[in-house]
Structures are given as structure tokens and as C-alpha cells.
Design an enzyme around this catalytic site. Structure first.
Site, PDB file in Angstrom:
ATOM      1  N   ARG A 131      63.643 -17.613  15.309  1.00  9.93           N
ATOM      2  CA  ARG A 131      64.507 -16.925  16.169  1.00  9.93           C
ATOM      3  C   ARG A 131      63.812 -15.968  17.109  1.00  9.93           C
ATOM      4  O   ARG A 131      64.265 -15.916  18.206  1.00  9.93           O
ATOM      5  CB  ARG A 131      65.529 -16.184  15.411  1.00  9.93           C
ATOM      6  CG  ARG A 131      65.206 -15.143  14.392  1.00  9.93           C
ATOM      7  CD  ARG A 131      65.838 -14.745  13.172  1.00  9.93           C
ATOM      8  NE  ARG A 131      65.907 -15.707  12.261  1.00  9.93           N
ATOM      9  CZ  ARG A 131      66.712 -15.798  11.020  1.00  9.93           C
ATOM     10  NH1 ARG A 131      67.520 -14.751  11.077  1.00  9.93           N
ATOM     11  NH2 ARG A 131      66.460 -16.596  10.160  1.00  9.93           N
ATOM     12  N   LYS A 136      55.230 -17.883   2.152  1.00  9.51           N
ATOM     13  CA  LYS A 136      56.209 -18.931   1.586  1.00  9.51           C
ATOM     14  C   LYS A 136      55.262 -19.184   0.297  1.00  9.51           C
ATOM     15  O   LYS A 136      54.177 -19.260   0.151  1.00  9.51           O
ATOM     16  CB  LYS A 136      56.196 -20.199   2.241  1.00  9.51           C
ATOM     17  CG  LYS A 136      57.114 -19.989   3.459  1.00  9.51           C
ATOM     18  CD  LYS A 136      57.337 -21.238   4.271  1.00  9.51           C
ATOM     19  CE  LYS A 136      58.023 -21.283   5.414  1.00  9.51           C
ATOM     20  NZ  LYS A 136      59.694 -21.072   5.185  1.00  9.51           N
TER      21      LYS A 136
HETATM   22  N1  BES Z   1      61.031 -23.018   9.335  1.00 10.00           N
HETATM   23  C1  BES Z   1      61.712 -22.403   8.433  1.00 10.00           C
HETATM   24  C2  BES Z   1      63.161 -22.885   8.017  1.00 10.00           C
HETATM   25  C3  BES Z   1      63.037 -24.377   7.037  1.00 10.00           C
HETATM   26  C4  BES Z   1      63.094 -24.316   5.814  1.00 10.00           C
HETATM   27  C5  BES Z   1      62.645 -25.163   7.871  1.00 10.00           C
HETATM   28  C6  BES Z   1      62.940 -25.460   5.143  1.00 10.00           C
HETATM   29  C7  BES Z   1      62.746 -26.609   7.169  1.00 10.00           C
HETATM   30  C8  BES Z   1      62.833 -26.633   6.004  1.00 10.00           C
HETATM   31  C9  BES Z   1      62.059 -20.917   8.801  1.00 10.00           C
HETATM   32  O1  BES Z   1      61.269 -20.394   9.888  1.00 10.00           O
HETATM   33  C10 BES Z   1      62.288 -20.052   7.529  1.00 10.00           C
HETATM   34  O2  BES Z   1      61.420 -19.905   6.981  1.00 10.00           O
HETATM   35  N2  BES Z   1      63.488 -19.614   7.352  1.00 10.00           N
HETATM   36  C11 BES Z   1      63.898 -18.535   6.372  1.00 10.00           C
HETATM   37  C12 BES Z   1      64.643 -17.550   7.028  1.00 10.00           C
HETATM   38  C13 BES Z   1      64.753 -16.414   6.058  1.00 10.00           C
HETATM   39  C14 BES Z   1      63.257 -15.476   5.831  1.00 10.00           C
HETATM   40  C15 BES Z   1      65.761 -15.363   6.300  1.00 10.00           C
HETATM   41  C16 BES Z   1      64.581 -19.386   5.329  1.00 10.00           C
HETATM   42  O3  BES Z   1      65.451 -20.261   5.887  1.00 10.00           O
HETATM   43  O4  BES Z   1      64.319 -19.119   4.083  1.00 10.00           O
HETATM   44 MN    MN Z   2      59.500 -19.529   8.726  1.00  9.07          MN
END
Ligand code: BES
Ligand code: MN
Ligand code: ZN
Length: 508
Positions: free
Chosen positions: A349, A275
Site C-alpha cells: 500500500r 515473515k
Molecule cells: N504480499 C503480502 C500479501 C500476500 C500474502 C500476498 C499472501 C500473497 C499471499 C503483503 O505485503 C502482506 O504482507 N500483507 C500483510 C498485511 C498485514 C501486515 C497488515 C498480510 O496480509 O498479512
Molecule cells: Mn508484505
């Protein structure tokens, strides 16, 4: 657990010290006790309201220090607005508004005249008021050398009612809910260095004190159970995975349980699909789903709910490392279905997939509800005020929607369909772990659905509601505790035996 104020229920009597709180409806409609206070102070409430243009609008407050004719150090008037429009969830918010407006100072004891112009609050309303006072008083200052001088949690609050007894009985149950919310918030607010998978599992194990059976599974056991999708996420971290299973057996042995499954990513760097740095610290909250499950199990056990309930949480850390999972990897989930990893940041997931297979296979639950801070996309869709709800089952979806409206933990139903499902088909495996740019929360839900087999399943995407929370009347920290009140109410209203002795309506 963070300290909470002491709540008491008392007969109505003019207090001699501290702050006295009275409520005012639209256009200063006062109840009997408030009118007595107005009389004792030579009409201070009504004349001050006139002078300040204060009209008793919902949650609007007016502080009157050192009221002449009384011994208290302050009078606090809190507005109810139009009583006919006061919804059930508003009584808790009202408690929060009261707590937020109380003066700080040496006089920390408080009396609340729990009445409207229509008469005294009912037992449920009064207990919800107390819950709101408690939730608003929550703070997380464990790591501050100098504590804030806000002494909300140090207060003693007497809620005054002509017959305090029914409210006191109801409070016994509602207090358990408050503790569950505090617990969920504490877990979510803890920094990720302090709360790793092992430490989180220890906190779940502490539910044993309430009579919950807790089993903690370590990596060898998880490997034996073939939870390869979950373990794949954990393999980049030096901190080993844990799965905690919590069983509360409050119902008849032959009745199948309701099951709650929580995403407990103690920190989500994104892994190799790392990230951006900005805001990454918030990913300490990526275990808020698991925290809500633990908080809910606490609430149910502490109030001895007549239900069989299972909580299953997957505790892992998503880190980049020489041993971390890669984009392109194919893992075989516990269900036997294979998953092509496209993005290691779509890790929640993967954790939930194996937990769903395990939970459904082990317990055949009446309903299984997973909670997860699963996608940023749900925040784009719904913001911070509703969690996304996914289910094929209209009945359970409606039950959760009702429980949401009753508590203020709101949910909004999102779609599932074959068209969305196809977006996660893979060329090289049974599915891939991301579905492309659009509808990201929906494709995540479609992924989970492939692991729900034939069971009655609900997915709640709580990324926007459980962490990084905006300030409300009852929630002021990073963690809101979202989900605890929702699920507790869902159980109480739809899955628990034995009707309550106290009616939910206003006092007779
Ligand atoms: N934990 C994150 C989702 C999230 C984002 C929670 C912001 C709280 C605040 C999750 O694991 C994630 O990174 N999801 C990605 C999915 C994508 C890579 C398909 C996302 O939402 O960008
Ligand atoms: Mn994630
Ligand atoms: Zn995540």
C-alpha cells in the site's frame, strides 16, 4: 517468453496424421464433421462411448488410439456437456481441456473439428478455443536442465472450420492477449534473484518494440518526485527501486487514458516485521499485479487497441537491513499525507499510494485501476477463485464484473465505508499502514482510497488469484496471469472506439 504452440485455421478436411479432436455434447450429440468421422470408422465414436459409459459431459475426454478406417494416430473426443449452459468463458476452458488430454508422442500435430451439434463455432468461440489451447500449453521450465517430455508447446494445431477466415482474423487479436498472459506468467514465475527491480524494468522497457512509450525512473528521480513512501519500502534492499511508466496511445489524443497501476514487490520478506520462513519463497510472486499491468499493456499494444492506456508499476524489494524502514517510522507520502509505519510487511500500500498520486496527478485518467497481491486476508475471504474488487463507482465495478464473467478472471466486490476507514487513523500521523486484525483486505483498500483523491478508482486485491494458483484447465503453474484477460476485455468492451466487424455470437 515461454514457447507457445502454433495455431492455424483450416477448412474442414479429414486429416491424414496426428490426433483428430472432435466435440460431443450431452448424450453424444455430434456435429456434422464428427458424424462423418463416426461413419468413416464404422461407428467407433458412438460404440466406444457406449462401451465406456462416456456421455460427453463437459470437459470429459475419451482417447481412441489408432482408429480403424482413418489415417490418424488417435481420435480424441472432448465433452461439451449441455450446450445451452456453455458460457462464453467456457470456450477457453474447453481449449485447455483439449490440450490437457492430447496424447504425448512423436505425432505432435493436431486437428480440431471446431463444431457442436448446432453447427460450427463462431469466430470468437474458435479464437477463444485457440487461446485455451495456448494457455494450457504454457510451462515454466527455464531452469530445468532436463525438460519435461510434455511437448504441448511444440505442437501445431489446426482448427478446422467451414470458413476459417473470420476466426483467423479474430485470432490475430486474441493471440496478443495470449502473449500478454504468457508475459505476466513469465514475470511472476521468475525467481527473485533473477528478477529484481532493474531487471523487471528492463522487461517493461521491451514493450517499446510494440510502440509503447516506456519511461524508467531511478531513485534520484523518484526522490525528486517525492515518492518517499515507495522509497521507504526499497531502502532496506541493496537493489535500487524503479518505477516504469508505459504509455500506449491508440486513441484520439484528446481522450484521457485509462490507467493501470501495479504493485511490483519483487520479493517481500516482510522487512523488519519479517515473515515466517515457511512458504516465504512464494513472495517472489508479490509483483504479480505489476506483471498483469505489463501483460495488459503488451496485449493492448500487440493488437493495436484503439485506446489510450497508461501502465505504472512500482518495483521494489522489501528486505530487513540496517538501513531498512522500522515500525514506528513516519513517512510523508507524495500526496503530503503522513503515514505511521506499524508493520513493515504492509508495504504494498505504501508503494501504491505514491503511484496513485503520481498517476492521477500526471494523467487525470478516466479511470485508474490498481492491481496488487496486497493481503493474505483477501485469500481468507475469497480463496483463489475471485479477486477482491473495491470501488466507490458502481458503473466501473459492474463493467469489471462483466469482463470477469466473460473471461473467467472473476472479481467479487467488497465493501468500503467510513467505519472501516477510521480503523487506519493514527494518533501521531494522518494514518497508519495497518488496521488491526479484522477485515485486513478492506482496511488496505481504505488506505489506498485516501490516495485516489476524486478520481474514478478501483482496487483489485489479486493475492489469491494471480500467484500460488490452483491448477485449472488453462493454468498449471504458480503464476496464472490473472488480470490480463480481465483488463483487456474491460478496455475492449467499455473504453475502445470502433465496433468490431465480427459479431461475438455463434457462426451465422
Ligand atoms: N504480499 C503480502 C500479501 C500476500 C500474502 C500476498 C499472501 C500473497 C499471499 C503483503 O505485503 C502482506 O504482507 N500483507 C500483510 C498485511 C498485514 C501486515 C497488515 C498480510 O496480509 O498479512
Ligand atoms: Mn508484505
Ligand atoms: Zn507484499
Amino acid at each position: 517468453m515461454a514457447k507457445s504452440p502454433l495455431i492455424q485455421f483450416r477448412p474442414v478436411e479429414l486429416p491424414k496424421t496426428g490426433t483428430l479432436v472432435v466435440f460431443a455434447g450431452d448424450n453424444m450429440a455430434l456435429g456434422e464433421a464428427a458424424r462423418r468421422v463416426d461413419g468413416a470408422t464404422d461407428g467407433l465414436i458412438t460404440s466406444a462411448a457406449k462401451a465406456q459409459g462416456y456421455k460427453g459431459k463437459r470437459f470429459a475426454t475419451m482417447l481412441l488410439p489408432l482408429p480403424r478406417g482413418m489415417d490418424v494416430s488417435a481420435l480424441l473426443v472432448v465433452g461439451l456437456g449441455d450446450l445451452t449452459k456453455m458460457k462464453e468463458a467456457d470456450w477457453t476452458r474447453l481449449g485447455g481441456a483439449v490440450m490437457g488430454a492430447l496424447p504425448n508422442g512423436p505425432q505432435t500435430d493436431v486437428t480440431v473439428f471446431a463444431e457442436t451439434a448446432d453447427g460450427p463455432l463462431g469466430a470468437y468461440q474458435a479464437a477463444d478455443l485457440a487461446l485455451g489451447l495456448t494457455l494450457r500449453a504454457y510451462s515454466f521450465d527455464l531452469y530445468k536442465s532436463k525438460k519435461d517430455d510434455d511437448d504441448s508447446a511444440a505442437r501445431t494445431i489446426a482448427i478446422a472450420l467451414p470458413d476459417p477466415h473470420p476466426a483467423e482474423i479474430r485470432w490475430n487479436a486474441v493471440q496478443a492477449i495470449g502473449e500478454g498472459v504468457y508475459l505476466a506468467r513469465d514475470l511472476t514465475n521468475e525467481p527473485p534473484n533473477v528478477l529484481g527491480p532493474v531487471e523487471f524494468a528492463d522487461r517493461a522497457a521491451a514493450l517499446r518494440d510494440l510502440g509503447v512509450e516506456v519511461t524508467i525512473m531511478e531513485p534520484e528521480e523518484l526522490a525528486r518526485l517525492e515518492m518517499r513512501a515507495l522509497l521507504g519500502v526499497a531502502q532496506g534492499s541493496v537493489r535500487p527501486a524503479r518505477v516504469a511508466v508505459m504509455e500506449w496511445k491508440g486513441g484520439p489524443a484528446e481522450v484521457k487514458p485509462v490507467a493501470f497501476v501495479g504493485k511490483g514487490v519483487v520479493f517481500d520478506t516482510g522487512g523488519i516485521s519479517i515473515k515466517p520462513a515457511a512458504g516465504m519463497e512464494d513472495m517472489k510472486g508479490d509483483m504479480a499485479g505489476a506483471a498483469a499491468v505489463v501483460g495488459t499493456m503488451h496485449a493492448l499494444a500487440a493488437r493495436k487497441a484503439k485506446v489510450n492506456a497508461i501502465g505504472v508499476i512500482g518495483l521494489v524489494e522489501n528486505m530487513p537491513d540496517g538501513n531498512a524502514q522500522r515500525p514506528g517510522d513516519i513517512v510523508k507520502s507524495k500526496s503530503g499525507q503522513t503515514i505511521e509505519i506499524i508493520n513493515t510487511d504492509a508495504e504494498g500500500r505504501l508503494v501504491l499510494a505514491d503511484l496513485l498520486t503520481y498517476t492521477i496527478g500526471t494523467y487525470s485518467p478516466r479511470v485508474v485501476i490498481d492491481l496488487a497481491t496486497l493481503t493474505g486476508a483477501i485469500i481468507v475471504a475469497l480463496g483463489h477463485h475471485h479477486a477482491g474488487l473495491y470501488s466507490d463507482d458502481d458503473t466501473v465495478a459492474a463493467q469489471l464484473s462483466d469482463a470477469g464473467k466473460a473471461t473467467g478472471d472473476l472479481v467479487w466486490r467488497m465493501p468500503l465505508s467510513k467505519d472501516y476507514d477510521q480503523l487506519i487513523d493514527s494518533k501521531v500521523a494522518d494514518m497508519k499502514n495497518t488496521g488491526g486484525r479484522w477485515g485486513g483486505s478492506i482496511t488496505a483498500a481504505q488506505f489506498l482510497r485516501r490516495f485516489a483523491s476524486d478520481s474514478t478508482w478501483v482496487h483489485l486485491d489479486v493475492a489469491g488469484t494471480a500467484m500460488g494458483s490452483p491448477s485449472t484447465e488453462i493454468s498449471r503453474t504458480f503464476a496464472s496471469g490473472f488480470g490480463v484477460r480481465l483488463l483487456e476485455r474491460f478496455v475492449a468492451d467499455f473504453y475502445e472506439d470502433g465496433a468490431d466487424a465480427i459479431p461475438r455470437g455463434p457462426a451465422a
